[in-house]
Design a protein around this motif. Structure first.
Motif, mmCIF file in Angstrom:
data_model
loop_
_atom_site.group_PDB
_atom_site.id
_atom_site.type_symbol
_atom_site.label_atom_id
_atom_site.label_comp_id
_atom_site.label_asym_id
_atom_site.label_seq_id
_atom_site.Cartn_x
_atom_site.Cartn_y
_atom_site.Cartn_z
ATOM 1 N N CYS A 1 3.390 11.618 0.885
ATOM 2 C CA CYS A 1 3.016 10.225 0.669
ATOM 3 C C CYS A 1 4.219 9.455 0.131
ATOM 4 N N SER B 1 -7.448 10.024 -0.772
ATOM 5 C CA SER B 1 -7.838 8.775 -0.126
ATOM 6 C C SER B 1 -9.344 8.715 0.047
ATOM 7 N N CYS C 1 2.585 7.655 -5.752
ATOM 8 C CA CYS C 1 1.477 7.886 -4.837
ATOM 9 C C CYS C 1 0.829 9.239 -5.130
ATOM 10 N N VAL D 1 -3.373 5.713 0.620
ATOM 11 C CA VAL D 1 -3.695 6.677 -0.432
ATOM 12 C C VAL D 1 -3.697 5.994 -1.797
ATOM 13 N N THR D 2 -4.161 6.750 -2.779
ATOM 14 C CA THR D 2 -4.219 6.269 -4.155
ATOM 15 C C THR D 2 -2.812 6.110 -4.719
ATOM 16 N N VAL E 1 -2.938 7.456 6.332
ATOM 17 C CA VAL E 1 -4.029 6.731 5.662
ATOM 18 C C VAL E 1 -3.494 6.100 4.386
ATOM 19 N N ARG F 1 -10.379 6.249 2.185
ATOM 20 C CA ARG F 1 -10.424 5.416 3.375
ATOM 21 C C ARG F 1 -10.910 6.208 4.584
ATOM 22 N N TYR G 1 0.810 -1.207 0.000
ATOM 23 C CA TYR G 1 0.000 0.000 0.000
ATOM 24 C C TYR G 1 0.850 1.268 0.000
#
Length: 129
Positions: A50, A115, A111, A99-100, A97, A117, A32
Motif C-alpha cells: 500500500c 479496506s 497506510c 485502504v485505511t 482498493v 471498500r 486516498y
C-alpha cells in the motif's frame, strides 16, 4: 461513483517482470491511500502493498519485499505495482482498493492494508514456465 480499474496482468515466466496499473475514475486519487491485494485459487485474499496519500509512505508484505515496488502518479490518477523477480507463488488475481490510512502529521500519513471498500474485477497474473 468511486471506481478503480486494474490492468497489466498476464502470463510471465519465473524471474520475469510485470507492471500493474490501478486507474481511478470518478474521483481524484490524491486524497486516498491505495493498496494492492491478491487472491490465489483456494486461498484467502492477502495484502501485498500500500501507499499513503501524502508523505510517500509505503508498506509491503514480507513475501514481496525487495521484489515489488508500489508508486503513484497523481497527475495520471494512477497507482502502479512494479513486480520483478516473479515466482510461481505470485500467481493470483490482483486487486487495488482504497485502504485505511492513519495521519502521522499534516504532511505524512501511514497506510494500513485493510479496506472496507468493494472490490473490482482484478487482473490475473500467472507466473509459469
Amino acid at each position: 461513483q468511486l471506481q478503480l480499474v486494474e490492468s497489466g496482468g498476464g502470463l510471465v515466466q519465473p524471474g520475469g517482470s510485470l507492471r500493474l496499473s490501478c486507474a481511478a475514475s470518478g474521483f481524484t486519487l490524491d486524497y486516498y491511500a491505495i493498496g494492492w491485494f491478491r487472491q490465489a485459487p483456494g486461498k484467502e485474499r492477502e495484502g501485498v502493498s500500500c501507499i499513503s496519500s501524502r508523505g510517500g509512505s509505503t508498506s509491503y508484505a514480507d513475501s514481496v519485499k525487495g521484489r515489488f515496488t508500489i508508486s503513484r502518479d497523481n497527475a495520471k490518477n494512477t497507482v502502479y505495482l512494479q513486480m520483478n523477480s516473479l515466482k510461481p507463488e505470485d500467481t493470483a488475481v490482483y486487486y487495488c482498493v482504497v485502504v485505511t490510512e492513519v495521519e502521522i502529521t499534516a504532511v505524512q500519513a501511514m497506510c494500513i492494508m485493510t479496506s472496507s471498500r468493494s472490490w473490482g474485477q482484478g487482473t490475473q497474473v500467472t507466473v509459469s514456465s
